[in-house]
Design a protein around this motif. Structure first.
Motif, PDB file in Angstrom:
ATOM      1  N   ASP A  67       0.889  -1.157   0.000  1.00 49.62           N
ATOM      2  CA  ASP A  67       0.000   0.000   0.000  1.00 49.62           C
ATOM      3  C   ASP A  67       0.929   1.209   0.000  1.00 49.62           C
ATOM      4  OD1 ASP A  67      -1.688   2.138   0.546  1.00 49.62           O
ATOM      5  OD2 ASP A  67      -2.908   1.016   1.971  1.00 49.62           O
ATOM      6  N   ARG A  69       0.601   4.085   0.635  1.00 49.43           N
ATOM      7  CA  ARG A  69       0.357   5.021   1.733  1.00 49.43           C
ATOM      8  C   ARG A  69       0.980   4.549   3.038  1.00 49.43           C
ATOM      9  NH1 ARG A  69      -5.963   4.696   0.428  1.00 49.43           N
ATOM     10  NH2 ARG A  69      -5.225   2.535   0.351  1.00 49.43           N
ATOM     11  N   SER A  70       1.624   3.389   3.013  1.00 50.98           N
ATOM     12  CA  SER A  70       2.194   2.796   4.224  1.00 50.98           C
ATOM     13  C   SER A  70       3.716   2.790   4.163  1.00 50.98           C
ATOM     14  CB  SER A  70       1.682   1.361   4.397  1.00 50.98           C
ATOM     15  OG  SER A  70       2.430   0.654   5.360  1.00 50.98           O
ATOM     16  N   ASP A  73       5.002  -0.794   4.598  1.00 51.37           N
ATOM     17  CA  ASP A  73       4.896  -1.598   3.378  1.00 51.37           C
ATOM     18  C   ASP A  73       5.995  -1.239   2.386  1.00 51.37           C
ATOM     19  OD1 ASP A  73       2.683  -2.909   4.339  1.00 51.37           O
ATOM     20  OD2 ASP A  73       1.310  -2.227   2.763  1.00 51.37           O
TER      21      ASP A  73
END
Length: 215
Positions: A67, A69-70, A73
């Motif tokens: 993701d 946005r992470s 990650d």
């Protein structure tokens, strides 16, 4: 002009649509990459069924949970690429992952919608590129006899035809999507100027109108 002959490619947002199509396209090249990293938010969910099938028939494909946005990650994705490639470096990063809430018009906007688009469509590709930069520099160094391009080291940020000189087509009212894609286009130009001395090509690309969930 040299033919596309990329040894390794990392693509974000590959569970469906254009992202998944890019994975298939690279595998169908006359000289396909030795390593294709296909990332998406959850490689195990129902949306990624076809992607998993592609990977099961192609040992060169590594599925990566990402993701954009992470930060966690992103860091884990870099670790995965490093483990697979070793000292070879990454030749090509394609930042495709994006969101489009389809909210139309000024009156429909919310702060949450605007900020979620900024996080995914602007911060996402910037921070993924930042994290992969050491691997791209390594590939550029190892292929320094190659001209600037995807066969050496490159970042391609997927853009949209909605980003015009006037920033929007007549009647277009998806503020969050169009404005963040315009910001990403500006970031692409800035990245290109900064990274060209390292032998890393940075370019924006529009796939044209494609019938996907976004359009």
């Amino acid at each position: 002009m040299s033919k596309l002959s990329v040894e390794s490619v990392f693509i974000t947002g590959t569970s469906k649509g254009v992202g998944r199509g890019l994975v298939k396209g690279f595998l169908e090249l006359p000289n396909p990459p030795k390593n294709v990293f296909a990332s998406c938010i959850d490689p195990d969910n129902d949306e990624a069924v076809e992607l998993r099938d592609v990977a099961s028939h192609n040992p060169s494909v590594t599925l990566v949970k990402l993701d954009v946005r992470s930060d966690a990650d992103i860091a884990n994705a870099v670790t995965t690429v490093q483990r697979v490639l070793g000292q070879r470096g990454l030749n090509l990063l394609i930042n495709y992952a994006a969101i489009n809430s389809q909210l139309h018009g000024l009156e429909s906007l919310t702060r949450a919608d605007i900020m979620s688009h900024c996080d995914c469509n602007v911060a996402g590709p910037l921070l993924v590129s930042q994290a992969m930069l050491p691997l791209l520099r390594k590939a550029s160094k190892q292929n320094e006899t190659q001209p600037l391009g995807c066969n050496r080291a490159a970042i391609v940020n997927m853009s949209t035809g909605l980003v015009k000189s006037k920033f929007s087509l007549p009647g277009e009212r998806r503020f969050s999507y169009v404005l963040t894609k315009a910001a990403a286009a500006i970031a692409t130009v800035m990245m290109s100027r900064e990274l060209s001395p390292d032998g890393i090509l940075v370019a924006g690309m529009c796939p044209g109108w494609v019938k996907t969930d976004m359009g």
